[in-house]
Design a protein around this motif. Structure first.
Motif, PDB file in Angstrom:
ATOM      1  N   MET A   1       0.938  -1.425  -0.064  1.00 49.85           N
ATOM      2  CA  MET A   1       0.018  -0.865   0.318  1.00 49.85           C
ATOM      3  C   MET A   1       0.699   1.833  -0.084  1.00 49.85           C
ATOM      4  SD  MET A   1      -2.956   0.233   0.002  1.00 49.85           S
ATOM      5  CE  MET A   1      -4.372  -0.115  -0.190  1.00 49.85           C
ATOM      6  N   LEU A   2       1.764   1.286   0.690  1.00 50.98           N
ATOM      7  CA  LEU A   2       2.757   2.251   0.863  1.00 50.98           C
ATOM      8  C   LEU A   2       3.553   2.837  -0.456  1.00 50.98           C
ATOM      9  CD1 LEU A   2       3.833   2.327   5.147  1.00 50.98           C
ATOM     10  CD2 LEU A   2       1.811   3.481   3.962  1.00 50.98           C
ATOM     11  N   PHE A   3       3.866   1.709  -0.174  1.00 54.68           N
ATOM     12  CA  PHE A   3       5.220   2.166  -1.953  1.00 54.68           C
ATOM     13  C   PHE A   3       4.175   2.663  -3.100  1.00 54.68           C
ATOM     14  CE2 PHE A   3       8.318  -0.360   0.129  1.00 54.68           C
ATOM     15  CZ  PHE A   3       9.102   0.551   0.326  1.00 54.68           C
ATOM     16  N   ARG A   4       2.900   1.502  -2.447  1.00 46.16           N
ATOM     17  CA  ARG A   4       2.560   2.063  -4.185  1.00 46.16           C
ATOM     18  C   ARG A   4       1.723   3.182  -4.372  1.00 46.16           C
ATOM     19  NH1 ARG A   4      -2.130  -0.660  -4.610  1.00 46.16           N
ATOM     20  NH2 ARG A   4      -1.695  -2.228  -2.875  1.00 46.16           N
ATOM     21  N   THR A   5       1.025   3.564  -2.980  1.00 44.21           N
ATOM     22  CA  THR A   5       0.700   5.054  -3.031  1.00 44.21           C
ATOM     23  C   THR A   5       1.160   6.053  -2.825  1.00 44.21           C
ATOM     24  OG1 THR A   5      -1.229   3.893  -1.158  1.00 44.21           O
ATOM     25  CG2 THR A   5      -0.723   6.801  -1.034  1.00 44.21           C
ATOM     26  N   LEU A   6       2.950   5.982  -2.650  1.00 41.13           N
ATOM     27  CA  LEU A   6       3.851   6.783  -2.574  1.00 41.13           C
ATOM     28  C   LEU A   6       4.316   7.098  -4.224  1.00 41.13           C
ATOM     29  CD1 LEU A   6       5.110   6.512   1.127  1.00 41.13           C
ATOM     30  CD2 LEU A   6       3.425   8.599   0.146  1.00 41.13           C
ATOM     31  N   ALA A   7       4.211   5.898  -5.232  1.00 38.84           N
ATOM     32  CA  ALA A   7       4.827   5.952  -6.108  1.00 38.84           C
ATOM     33  C   ALA A   7       4.375   7.373  -7.271  1.00 38.84           C
ATOM     34  CB  ALA A   7       4.642   5.016  -6.818  1.00 38.84           C
ATOM     35  N   ASP A   8       3.563   7.031  -7.424  1.00 36.90           N
ATOM     36  CA  ASP A   8       2.874   8.815  -8.152  1.00 36.90           C
ATOM     37  C   ASP A   8       3.340   9.741  -7.615  1.00 36.90           C
ATOM     38  OD1 ASP A   8       0.795   8.921 -10.793  1.00 36.90           O
ATOM     39  OD2 ASP A   8       0.665  10.990  -8.329  1.00 36.90           O
ATOM     40  N   PRO A   9       3.904  10.489  -8.589  1.00 33.34           N
ATOM     41  CA  PRO A   9       4.522  12.147  -8.432  1.00 33.34           C
ATOM     42  C   PRO A   9       3.808  12.877  -7.900  1.00 33.34           C
ATOM     43  CG  PRO A   9       5.839  11.129  -9.999  1.00 33.34           C
ATOM     44  CD  PRO A   9       4.241  10.560  -9.819  1.00 33.34           C
ATOM     45  N   THR A  10       2.764  13.040  -8.233  1.00 41.47           N
ATOM     46  CA  THR A  10       1.677  13.937  -7.887  1.00 41.47           C
ATOM     47  C   THR A  10       1.038  13.800  -6.390  1.00 41.47           C
ATOM     48  OG1 THR A  10       0.541  14.187 -10.641  1.00 41.47           O
ATOM     49  CG2 THR A  10      -0.613  15.113  -8.947  1.00 41.47           C
ATOM     50  N   ARG A  11       1.064  12.225  -5.911  1.00 42.86           N
ATOM     51  CA  ARG A  11       0.432  11.888  -4.927  1.00 42.86           C
ATOM     52  C   ARG A  11       0.552  12.142  -3.722  1.00 42.86           C
ATOM     53  NH1 ARG A  11      -2.211   7.357  -6.945  1.00 42.86           N
ATOM     54  NH2 ARG A  11      -0.883   6.121  -6.600  1.00 42.86           N
ATOM     55  N   ARG A  12       2.351  11.667  -4.256  1.00 47.67           N
ATOM     56  CA  ARG A  12       3.533  12.225  -3.469  1.00 47.67           C
ATOM     57  C   ARG A  12       3.525  13.408  -2.915  1.00 47.67           C
ATOM     58  NH1 ARG A  12       7.328   9.663  -5.538  1.00 47.67           N
ATOM     59  NH2 ARG A  12       8.149  11.491  -6.328  1.00 47.67           N
ATOM     60  N   ALA A  13       3.405  14.409  -4.074  1.00 42.54           N
ATOM     61  CA  ALA A  13       3.626  16.070  -4.230  1.00 42.54           C
ATOM     62  C   ALA A  13       2.744  16.623  -2.949  1.00 42.54           C
ATOM     63  CB  ALA A  13       3.962  16.758  -5.276  1.00 42.54           C
ATOM     64  N   ILE A  14       1.535  15.773  -3.321  1.00 45.03           N
ATOM     65  CA  ILE A  14       0.516  16.054  -2.417  1.00 45.03           C
ATOM     66  C   ILE A  14       0.638  16.441  -0.672  1.00 45.03           C
ATOM     67  CG2 ILE A  14      -1.871  15.936  -1.436  1.00 45.03           C
ATOM     68  CD1 ILE A  14      -2.841  15.296  -4.588  1.00 45.03           C
ATOM     69  N   PHE A  15       1.121  14.685  -0.986  1.00 40.53           N
ATOM     70  CA  PHE A  15       1.287  13.971   0.518  1.00 40.53           C
ATOM     71  C   PHE A  15       2.405  14.699   1.463  1.00 40.53           C
ATOM     72  CE2 PHE A  15       3.799  11.611   3.745  1.00 40.53           C
ATOM     73  CZ  PHE A  15       3.308  11.670   4.280  1.00 40.53           C
ATOM     74  N   GLU A  16       3.480  15.191   1.129  1.00 38.28           N
ATOM     75  CA  GLU A  16       4.576  16.388   1.142  1.00 38.28           C
ATOM     76  C   GLU A  16       4.155  17.321   1.669  1.00 38.28           C
ATOM     77  OE1 GLU A  16       7.207  16.613  -1.988  1.00 38.28           O
ATOM     78  OE2 GLU A  16       8.074  14.918  -1.525  1.00 38.28           O
ATOM     79  N   ARG A  17       3.201  17.838   0.104  1.00 37.88           N
ATOM     80  CA  ARG A  17       2.829  19.242   0.819  1.00 37.88           C
ATOM     81  C   ARG A  17       2.206  19.899   1.773  1.00 37.88           C
ATOM     82  NH1 ARG A  17      -0.625  23.345  -1.911  1.00 37.88           N
ATOM     83  NH2 ARG A  17      -0.934  25.157  -0.676  1.00 37.88           N
ATOM     84  N   LEU A  18       0.974  18.433   2.589  1.00 39.52           N
ATOM     85  CA  LEU A  18       0.290  18.706   4.033  1.00 39.52           C
ATOM     86  C   LEU A  18       1.752  17.755   4.703  1.00 39.52           C
ATOM     87  CD1 LEU A  18      -2.646  16.438   2.458  1.00 39.52           C
ATOM     88  CD2 LEU A  18      -2.667  18.042   3.757  1.00 39.52           C
TER      89      LEU A  18
END
Lengths: 107, 107
Positions: free
Chosen positions: A7-24
């Motif tokens: 779950m974690l790796f797959r979820t964080l693999a997408d750059p757009t999604r990871r950027a959102i998480f980083e911003r949060l």
DNA sequence: CCAATCAATAACCCGTTGGCTATTGATTGA
DNA sequence: TCAATCAATAGCCAACGGGTTATTGATTGG
């Protein structure tokens, strides 16, 4: 068997999604609108990413009137840290074994 | 902009590929044949995964006669650790349950 | 030298995923 | 009350990724 790491790796693999998480993580709680303004993709796309992040336990949502506030849930990163540390550990222990072995062979 | 994290997360997101990497971490250098025997997928699939891992810098290959030996390159995990640490760091001022996490990181 | 073994590449298939637009549902403010 | 705003959902599409079988190229052993 689908592990927590999957779950974690797959979820964080997408750059757009990871950027959102980083911003949060960096800026704390944000509304969908605020996140959309920076994400470079449409609002529905952002909502979908937030859904995936939530499913993985990486974010929380809080409803306030007609807007939804999201925030990062850092504790969800724990399995990721554990995994990384484990891999490093395995590697080091093998290295130690090798050193051990070489010492014995020297004698 | 494709960062180093992109590569790492994307590479490790696939369970089969991550299992191959984990095995190399745990058991050290392995031939393609040995990895294939355990992977649950075909030899070409394993070779493809190894190619991706190599591209991400997570493994090295060593040719010996007609077989190829692969081994994990632990150094490549550093950006992953850094990233996780950074996310935790950004969080520090806010959080509720950071204590668990810090304990793990201290080890 | 020839057959067998090992790993990489080629060519293809299909499910998943990330994006979009359009719409709905809910809430607010005038 | 009614128009406007906010976020989620629906429905669609193109691209990508991971799997397969078949093949090629190298190397080895008999």
């Amino acid at each position: 068997m689908t592990t927590a790491h999957d779950m974690l790796f797959r979820t964080l693999a997408d750059p757009t999604r990871r950027a959102i998480f980083e911003r949060l993580c960096r800026q704390g709680e944000q509304t969908v609108g605020a996140l959309t303004a920076q994400a470079g993709v449409s609002q529905p796309a952002v909502s979908k990413h937030l859904g995936v992040l939530k499913e993985a336990g990486l974010v929380r949502d809080r409803h306030e009137g007609r807007q939804t506030h999201y925030s990062a849930q850092l504790k969800a990163l724990a399995p990721l840290m554990d995994w990384t540390r484990d891999m490093a550990g395995f590697w080091e222990s093998r290295f130690d074994d090798l050193e051990d072995l070489l010492k014995r062979m020297d004698q």
